[in-house]
Every structure is written in C-alpha cells, then in structure tokens.
Design an enzyme around this catalytic site. Structure first.
Site, PDB file in Angstrom:
ATOM      1  N   MET A 112     -13.586 -21.786 -21.729  1.00  0.00           N
ATOM      2  CA  MET A 112     -14.966 -22.227 -21.409  1.00  0.00           C
ATOM      3  C   MET A 112     -15.335 -23.451 -22.233  1.00  0.00           C
ATOM      4  O   MET A 112     -16.414 -23.563 -22.731  1.00  0.00           O
ATOM      5  CB  MET A 112     -15.819 -20.976 -21.167  1.00  0.00           C
ATOM      6  CG  MET A 112     -15.634 -19.978 -20.327  1.00  0.00           C
ATOM      7  SD  MET A 112     -16.525 -18.381 -20.524  1.00  0.00           S
ATOM      8  CE  MET A 112     -15.552 -17.953 -21.907  1.00  0.00           C
TER       9      MET A 112
ATOM     10  N   LYS B 192     -19.179 -13.623 -12.273  1.00  0.00           N
ATOM     11  CA  LYS B 192     -19.361 -13.999 -13.682  1.00  0.00           C
ATOM     12  C   LYS B 192     -19.006 -15.404 -14.015  1.00  0.00           C
ATOM     13  O   LYS B 192     -17.715 -15.365 -14.180  1.00  0.00           O
ATOM     14  CB  LYS B 192     -18.844 -12.997 -14.571  1.00  0.00           C
ATOM     15  CG  LYS B 192     -19.362 -11.652 -14.501  1.00  0.00           C
ATOM     16  CD  LYS B 192     -20.853 -11.164 -15.053  1.00  0.00           C
ATOM     17  CE  LYS B 192     -20.851 -11.429 -16.302  1.00  0.00           C
ATOM     18  NZ  LYS B 192     -22.365 -11.536 -16.762  1.00  0.00           N
TER      19      LYS B 192
ATOM     20  N   ASP C 170     -14.927 -11.240  -9.482  1.00  0.00           N
ATOM     21  CA  ASP C 170     -15.612 -12.100 -10.240  1.00  0.00           C
ATOM     22  C   ASP C 170     -15.557 -13.242  -9.382  1.00  0.00           C
ATOM     23  O   ASP C 170     -14.906 -13.641  -8.510  1.00  0.00           O
ATOM     24  CB  ASP C 170     -14.805 -12.473 -11.601  1.00  0.00           C
ATOM     25  CG  ASP C 170     -15.080 -11.363 -12.707  1.00  0.00           C
ATOM     26  OD1 ASP C 170     -15.945 -10.673 -12.454  1.00  0.00           O
ATOM     27  OD2 ASP C 170     -14.548 -11.634 -13.781  1.00  0.00           O
TER      28      ASP C 170
END
Length: 237
Positions: free
Chosen positions: A170, A60, A39
C-alpha cells in the site's frame, strides 16, 4: 474445544488478484462454502468460484471508506451461528497485513472452529510479475515487508527496515515519504526501485526507477500499489 453450535470459519488467502492464483485448497473450500465474506480487492472472477454461496462484501481497501473491523468480526460470528461452512476471503495472504489476528481472537473467544488457507502474498506475486527476484546471491539475502498504515491512535513509524530488499505494501500514497526516509538512513539515490500496480490483473502496470526518482513521487494510481526497493532489483547484467 470447538463449540459445535457454530459452523466452521475458514480464512482463505485469495492471492494477488488473478483467480487462477488462488491455491487448490482455497478454490476447493470456496466451492463448498455456504457464505463468503469478501474483501474489496477480491475480483468477480474469484467470486465465480463459489456460485452456490451467499456473498457478503466487507470491503477493506486502503484510503477508502470500508467496513469497520469490529463489524466484520461480528458478521463472522453471526454467519457462524447461521451457516455450516463460512469463508472469510482475503486478498493476498490472511497472515500478512490481513488483520487475521483480530478475527481469530474474536472467533476463538466464541469457541468457533477456524482454519487458515494461505495465499500468495503481493510481494512474491509482484516480484514474479516484474521478473525481479527479491534475493540475489552476493547482493541481497534479507527481505523485509512493511506498511506505513497504523492502527488508530498509534504513532507513525519513522524508521524503515534495514534489510537488503524492502517491500512496501500500500505504498502509492507514501512514496515520497518513504524515499526521503530511506535516503536519510543512508541509502543511495541510485538504489533500484520497482513499482507494481494491480499485480496479476489485466490492468497491471510495472515501473522501474531509482530511489532518487521515487522522491519525486509516482503518477496517480487507481489500483493497489506495491513498492520494492533494493540492489537486487537492478537490471540483470
């Protein structure tokens, strides 16, 4: 039953960022990998644990252009055809907002042997970094992890978890919306909030504020942001 014409795929949780927070099992398997698909949040120090492996970025990262999940699935299958030991290295824990289900289904459909090695998820690392337990006797005994990110075509979640402590992954872009929804659901504007950016890395930043302050937004962040909310996060007295 595993199809022996394919190699084995291991999904490894890299943890929150610092290379020495990966598990011993994860580090051991990385050191034996033939190829590693990693990632965007995986650090160079982490990749240094597998100098022998072919390294394929499949970034990602929220809010930025990244490799489509279907393409990642196809790359995993192709690597399993070519290599004996394949590692899919994911930030945090593969089973927590890591889209592991989609990769598992793709691999299982081809009879590919899969192992999962857990990692330290960001919420636990952030609580440790801030020295703020997510649970506290007499104050908080339930915790919910959530994200506002949704799959394409799916409706946005408008009701947030009703737990003593909630942790938003996030959460930087959604700070104001999150605060407004929680206030509308009856949370006090004085509810403590802790924000951790780039958890466990040298550039880590920690901020303490309240839910009312969160409604004003947070300063621009360049790294991944975790937002922890609840009375357990208040100052120790």
């Amino acid at each position: 039953m595993a199809d022996r014409s394919y190699g084995k795929v291991t999904l490894i949780g890299a943890g929150p960022g610092a290379a020495d927070l990966i598990t011993l099992r994860g580090a051991r398997i990385l050191a034996l990998a033939d190829v590693v698909l990693y990632d965007a949040l995986v650090t160079p120090d982490m990749l240094a644990l597998c100098p022998q492996a072919v390294k394929i970025p499949v970034g990602k990262r929220s809010g930025q252009r990244s490799t489509a999940q279907l393409e990642i699935n196809e790359k995993l299958i192709a690597c399993a055809r070519e290599y004996k030991q394949v590692v899919r290295l994911k930030g945090g824990d593969p089973m927590m907002f890591g889209r592991a289900d989609e990769e598992l289904r793709a691999l299982e459909a081809h009879g590919i042997e899969v192992e999962i090695v857990p990692g330290i998820t960001a919420a636990l690392a952030a609580a440790a970094a801030a020295k703020q337990p997510l649970t506290k006797r007499g104050i908080a005994r339930s915790v919910a992890f959530f994200t506002s990110a949704t799959a394409p075509g799916q409706p946005e979640q408008t009701t947030l978890p009703d737990c003593d402590t909630i942790v938003q992954y996030m959460g930087g872009r959604e700070a104001i919306t999150t605060a407004e929804r929680l206030l509308a659901q009856g949370r006090s504007p004085d509810t403590p909030v802790v924000i951790v950016e780039s958890c466990s890395l040298p550039e880590q930043r920690i901020a303490h504020l309240t839910l009312g302050g969160l409604r004003q937004g947070i300063e621009t962040c360049t790294g991944p942001v975790l937002v922890m909310i609840g009375d357990a996060l208040g100052a120790r007295t």
